[in-house]
Design an enzyme around this catalytic site. Structure first.
Site, short mmCIF file in Angstrom:
data_model
loop_
_atom_site.label_atom_id
_atom_site.label_comp_id
_atom_site.label_asym_id
_atom_site.label_seq_id
_atom_site.Cartn_x
_atom_site.Cartn_y
_atom_site.Cartn_z
N ASP A 124 -37.63 80.98 5.10
CA ASP A 124 -38.97 80.48 5.41
C ASP A 124 -39.42 80.90 6.81
O ASP A 124 -38.64 81.41 7.60
CB ASP A 124 -39.02 78.95 5.26
CG ASP A 124 -37.82 78.24 5.89
OD1 ASP A 124 -37.09 78.87 6.67
OD2 ASP A 124 -37.62 77.05 5.59
N ASP B 38 -35.99 64.57 4.72
CA ASP B 38 -36.65 64.09 3.50
C ASP B 38 -36.07 64.75 2.24
O ASP B 38 -36.63 64.61 1.15
CB ASP B 38 -38.18 64.30 3.58
CG ASP B 38 -38.59 65.78 3.67
OD1 ASP B 38 -37.69 66.66 3.60
OD2 ASP B 38 -39.80 66.04 3.81
N GLU C 157 -41.17 70.82 0.31
CA GLU C 157 -41.38 69.41 0.62
C GLU C 157 -41.43 68.56 -0.65
O GLU C 157 -41.60 69.10 -1.75
CB GLU C 157 -42.68 69.27 1.41
CG GLU C 157 -42.64 69.96 2.78
CD GLU C 157 -41.74 69.25 3.80
OE1 GLU C 157 -40.80 68.53 3.40
OE2 GLU C 157 -41.97 69.43 5.01
C1 GLP Z 1 -36.33 73.01 8.58
C2 GLP Z 1 -35.99 74.25 7.76
C3 GLP Z 1 -34.91 73.96 6.75
C4 GLP Z 1 -33.76 73.24 7.43
C5 GLP Z 1 -34.24 71.94 8.01
C6 GLP Z 1 -33.13 71.15 8.67
O1 GLP Z 1 -37.20 72.18 7.94
N1 GLP Z 1 -37.13 74.78 7.10
O2 GLP Z 1 -34.49 75.17 6.16
O3 GLP Z 1 -32.74 73.03 6.50
O4 GLP Z 1 -35.20 72.26 8.99
O5 GLP Z 1 -32.94 71.58 9.98
P1 GLP Z 1 -31.71 71.18 10.88
O6 GLP Z 1 -30.58 71.98 10.38
O7 GLP Z 1 -32.12 71.60 12.27
O8 GLP Z 1 -31.52 69.73 10.76
#
Ligand code: GLP
Length: 246
Positions: A67, A136, A143
């Site tokens: 993404d 979430d 989402e």
């Molecule tokens: C973002 C990314 C996800 C990731 C999530 C969790 O929303 N788009 O791909 O898994 O964050 O991030 P973190 O690993 O920093 O908790």
């Protein structure tokens, strides 16, 4: 799903890196799906170490990132493009033309998303997809409410996600409202998935993904349908699971 619970993040990173390195050694032309965020950082550090100390060769692999924020240029300090080069690509021997990250400034986003899907198909599909999980329950930026058969597309970010990710920006207002994300259906087509999650703040999302009903409200629960998924988590992230083995 196989759930691997390790005492701490460092152990999880080593398990994940060992799996990823084996995929690359077995197939030097492997296609690897990559994630951003804090969860895969230890994995990337370990892969860089394996490259430097053990000669792990990335010269023929191809990567696809999950993404990118819409509206951020690749060199923006909070772009996922920048994150990947700072934390992995600048430290290994992958040629830049084999790296794919959605382009947040694309003029025609639906066309760009179709091309991204086509590029994954042209590469022969993803051999192993690294994933984190949002608080979430999202994977990539799928989402709550994302169709379980969704493809790469623009997605409106949930307020919880914008708040969680505001730590990478100067303030909440700077967090983009939309992102380009691989879809749940795109992710499910990967031959293998590795999901990493650490800390108490991920425990509810992990429990919902592993034990909860299969629902578009927790896109990570779609991994229950995937035939080759490993969930690698620390004790805190495992703390709301009702079992230790699956
Ligand atoms: C973002 C990314 C996800 C990731 C999530 C969790 O929303 N788009 O791909 O898994 O964050 O991030 P973190 O690993 O920093 O908790």
């Amino acid at each position: 799903m196989e759930v691997i619970i390790m005492p701490d993040q460092g152990g999880c990173a080593i398990v994940a890196a060992t799996i990823a390195a084996q995929v690359i050694r077995d197939n030097p032309r492997a296609v690897i799906g990559l994630a951003t965020g804090s969860s895969p950082l230890g994995l990337y550090r370990e892969l860089v170490r394996m490259h430097k100390d053990e000669g792990l060769d990335f010269s023929m692999i191809t990567t696809f990132n999950l993404d990118e924020y819409i509206g951020l240029s690749p060199d923006h300090q909070a772009s996922y493009h920048r994150f990947m080069f700072d934390n992995l690509f600048n430290h290994i021997n992958i040629p830049e033309e084999q790296v794919h990250i959605p382009y947040g400034l694309a003029q025609d986003i639906p066309a760009h998303c179709r091309e991204y899907e086509q590029a994954i198909r042209d590469a022969g599909g993803i051999d192993i997809q690294v994933l984190g999980i949002g608080s979430d329950g999202h994977i990539a930026f799928n989402e709550p409410g994302s169709s379980l058969s969704s493809r790469t597309r623009a997605e409106l970010l949930a307020e919880e996600t914008r708040r969680d990710n505001s730590r990478f920006f100067d303030c909440l207002e700077q967090v983009p409202s939309h992102a380009i994300t691989m879809g749940v259906g795109t992710i499910l087509e990967s031959a293998r998935c590795l999901l990493l999650a650490f800390g108490r703040s991920k425990a509810a999302a992990v429990a919902a993904a592993v034990e909860g009903p299969l629902t578009s409200m927790v896109s990570a629960s779609a991994l229950q349908l995937h035939p080759n998924t490993q969930i690698i988590i620390d004790e805190e992230a495992a703390s709301l699971l009702s079992r230790r083995e699956y």
